[in-house]
Scaffold this active site. Structure first.
Site, PDB file in Angstrom:
ATOM      1  N   ASN A  12       1.396  -1.024  -0.138  1.00  0.00           N
ATOM      2  CA  ASN A  12       0.188   0.260   0.053  1.00  0.00           C
ATOM      3  C   ASN A  12       1.008   0.868  -0.070  1.00  0.00           C
ATOM      4  O   ASN A  12       1.111   1.442   0.538  1.00  0.00           O
ATOM      5  CB  ASN A  12      -1.192   0.137   1.665  1.00  0.00           C
ATOM      6  CG  ASN A  12      -1.967   0.953   1.235  1.00  0.00           C
ATOM      7  OD1 ASN A  12      -1.476   2.077   0.236  1.00  0.00           O
ATOM      8  ND2 ASN A  12      -2.506   1.524   2.319  1.00  0.00           N
ATOM      9  N   LYS A  14       0.361   4.572   0.228  1.00  0.00           N
ATOM     10  CA  LYS A  14      -0.358   5.111   0.626  1.00  0.00           C
ATOM     11  C   LYS A  14      -0.414   6.912  -0.399  1.00  0.00           C
ATOM     12  O   LYS A  14      -0.328   6.193  -1.898  1.00  0.00           O
ATOM     13  CB  LYS A  14      -0.086   5.602   1.477  1.00  0.00           C
ATOM     14  CG  LYS A  14      -0.032   4.196   3.063  1.00  0.00           C
ATOM     15  CD  LYS A  14       0.229   4.913   4.010  1.00  0.00           C
ATOM     16  CE  LYS A  14       0.224   3.101   4.894  1.00  0.00           C
ATOM     17  NZ  LYS A  14       0.097   3.494   6.279  1.00  0.00           N
ATOM     18  N   HIS A  98      -9.763   1.215   4.769  1.00  0.00           N
ATOM     19  CA  HIS A  98      -8.090   1.054   5.747  1.00  0.00           C
ATOM     20  C   HIS A  98      -8.563   2.214   6.411  1.00  0.00           C
ATOM     21  O   HIS A  98      -9.322   3.454   7.018  1.00  0.00           O
ATOM     22  CB  HIS A  98      -6.960   1.791   4.408  1.00  0.00           C
ATOM     23  CG  HIS A  98      -5.669   1.478   5.281  1.00  0.00           C
ATOM     24  ND1 HIS A  98      -5.428   2.893   6.410  1.00  0.00           N
ATOM     25  CD2 HIS A  98      -4.929   0.743   5.242  1.00  0.00           C
ATOM     26  CE1 HIS A  98      -4.006   2.243   6.033  1.00  0.00           C
ATOM     27  NE2 HIS A  98      -3.534   1.205   5.979  1.00  0.00           N
ATOM     28  N   GLU A 100      -6.995   4.942   7.585  1.00  0.00           N
ATOM     29  CA  GLU A 100      -6.540   5.891   7.532  1.00  0.00           C
ATOM     30  C   GLU A 100      -7.717   6.902   7.052  1.00  0.00           C
ATOM     31  O   GLU A 100      -8.458   7.991   7.395  1.00  0.00           O
ATOM     32  CB  GLU A 100      -5.341   6.308   6.906  1.00  0.00           C
ATOM     33  CG  GLU A 100      -4.270   5.887   7.443  1.00  0.00           C
ATOM     34  CD  GLU A 100      -2.876   5.567   6.867  1.00  0.00           C
ATOM     35  OE1 GLU A 100      -2.561   5.434   5.980  1.00  0.00           O
ATOM     36  OE2 GLU A 100      -1.668   5.054   7.683  1.00  0.00           O
ATOM     37  N   GLU A 170      -5.017  -4.860  10.503  1.00  0.00           N
ATOM     38  CA  GLU A 170      -3.668  -4.417  10.825  1.00  0.00           C
ATOM     39  C   GLU A 170      -4.627  -3.401  12.021  1.00  0.00           C
ATOM     40  O   GLU A 170      -5.095  -2.608  11.990  1.00  0.00           O
ATOM     41  CB  GLU A 170      -4.236  -2.539   9.953  1.00  0.00           C
ATOM     42  CG  GLU A 170      -3.651  -3.435   8.135  1.00  0.00           C
ATOM     43  CD  GLU A 170      -3.121  -2.851   7.165  1.00  0.00           C
ATOM     44  OE1 GLU A 170      -2.666  -2.627   6.832  1.00  0.00           O
ATOM     45  OE2 GLU A 170      -3.607  -1.472   7.566  1.00  0.00           O
ATOM     46  N   GLY A 176       3.034   2.417  10.264  1.00  0.00           N
ATOM     47  CA  GLY A 176       3.733   3.452  10.516  1.00  0.00           C
ATOM     48  C   GLY A 176       4.500   3.870  11.762  1.00  0.00           C
ATOM     49  O   GLY A 176       5.465   4.459  12.254  1.00  0.00           O
ATOM     50  N   SER A 216       4.052  -2.041  10.147  1.00  0.00           N
ATOM     51  CA  SER A 216       5.235  -2.430  10.611  1.00  0.00           C
ATOM     52  C   SER A 216       5.631  -3.666   9.611  1.00  0.00           C
ATOM     53  O   SER A 216       6.446  -4.244  10.657  1.00  0.00           O
ATOM     54  CB  SER A 216       5.820  -1.999  11.814  1.00  0.00           C
ATOM     55  OG  SER A 216       5.298  -0.277  12.531  1.00  0.00           O
TER      56      SER A 216
HETATM   57  P1  13P Z   1       3.590   0.218   7.717  1.00  0.00           P
HETATM   58  O1  13P Z   1       3.572  -0.712   7.168  1.00  0.00           O
HETATM   59  O2  13P Z   1       3.884   1.408   7.043  1.00  0.00           O
HETATM   60  O3  13P Z   1       2.835   0.348   8.989  1.00  0.00           O
HETATM   61  O4  13P Z   1       2.132  -0.187   7.044  1.00  0.00           O
HETATM   62  C1  13P Z   1       1.086  -0.722   7.858  1.00  0.00           C
HETATM   63  C2  13P Z   1      -0.193  -0.281   6.015  1.00  0.00           C
HETATM   64  O5  13P Z   1      -0.869   0.619   7.078  1.00  0.00           O
HETATM   65  C3  13P Z   1      -0.256  -0.749   4.852  1.00  0.00           C
HETATM   66  O6  13P Z   1      -1.290  -0.567   4.407  1.00  0.00           O
END
Ligand code: 13P
Length: 258
Positions: A12, A14, A98, A100, A170, A176, A216
């Site tokens: 992803n 982003k 997601h 976010e 997740e 992150g 992560s």
């Molecule tokens: P990270 O791997 O940067 O922690 O992000 C995970 C994520 O949100 C994947 O959709």
């Protein structure tokens, strides 16, 4: 990971990468993943890079996905993109719900369900994200939260409709942050998700559904995560932006017998 379930590693991206940067990343990634045909490898660039990247992936081992979608087929929905448009751009997968999007863009479980149905209607593969926040985990309500997200998010589907769905667990506190759930903790929640799906759609669908872990995921923790019985892949954020890291994650070694 279970031998019946093909491992799926998705990146992803982003809100990162212009089209030029996307082309560079894809060109680096293709040779690094060419030896992994037994894995399903997906990249989800921003909308603006999809059509540029798609022809580069021809003949490669990498498939294309999007990060969001609207549930309507067409109409006056300024700024939104329909499932058919994503299919037209060459996508085979769509990330839905997601954290976010839930946190910053008011995405609800009901909207996740609408998006899921719209995605299945055009025969794209949905990757449905679920996960608890740190405060929810500390309050001991992780399973309540996940169960609600799954029950509403996947409501009113027939077993036939549900066959292609991928779930991504997740935990928000692991995204992150560099803080990964332990393989044991992540696996326990993935097993709980599978149990919830069993109750809704039956054993055969639940046994064949792929459940990814995300949060992560890095080259140095993928092997342990994916060696767990109920983790069938990863949804990778930050590490998917670096070709060598993402390729190493896709080239994981599962240490337990499958
Ligand atoms: P990270 O791997 O940067 O922690 O992000 C995970 C994520 O949100 C994947 O959709």
């Amino acid at each position: 990971m279970h031998s019946k379930r093909k491992p799926v590693i998705a990146g992803n991206w982003k809100m990162f990468n212009t089209t030029g940067e996307a082309v560079e990343l894809v060109q680096a990634l293709i040779p690094l993943t060419a030896h992994l045909p037994e894995r399903e490898i997906v990249i989800c660039p921003p909308f603006t890079a999809l059509s540029t990247v798609k022809p580069l992936l021809a003949g490669s081992n990498i498939k294309l996905g999007a990060q969001n979608v609207h549930w309507e087929e067409k109409g006056a929905y300024t700024g939104e993109i329909s499932p058919a448009m994503l299919k037209d751009a060459g996508c085979e997968y769509i990330i839905i719900g997601h954290s976010e999007r839930r946190q910053y863009f008011a995405e609800t479980d009901e909207n996740v369900n609408r998006k899921l149905k719209a995605t299945l209607a055009v025969k794209l593969i949905p990757i449905i994200c679920v996960g608890e926040s740190l405060s929810e985990r500390e309050a001991g309500i992780t399973s309540t939260v996940i169960s609600r997200q799954i029950k509403i998010g996947l409501a009113d589907l027939s077993p036939e409709q549900a066959t292609s769905i991928i779930i991504a667990y997740e935990p928000i506190w692991a995204i992150g942050t560099g803080r990964t759930a332990t393989a044991g903790d992540a696996n326990a929640i993935c097993a709980f998700i599978r149990l919830t799906i069993t109750g809704m759609l039956g054993t055969s669908i639940a046994d064949s559904m792929r459940i990814q872990y995300g949060g992560s995921v890095k080259p140095d923790n993928i092997d342990e995560l994916i060696s767990s019985s109920d983790i069938d892949g990863a949804l990778v954020g930050g590490a998917s932006l670096k070709a060598t890291d993402f390729a190493r994650i896709a080239a994981f070694t599962a240490t337990t017998a499958k």
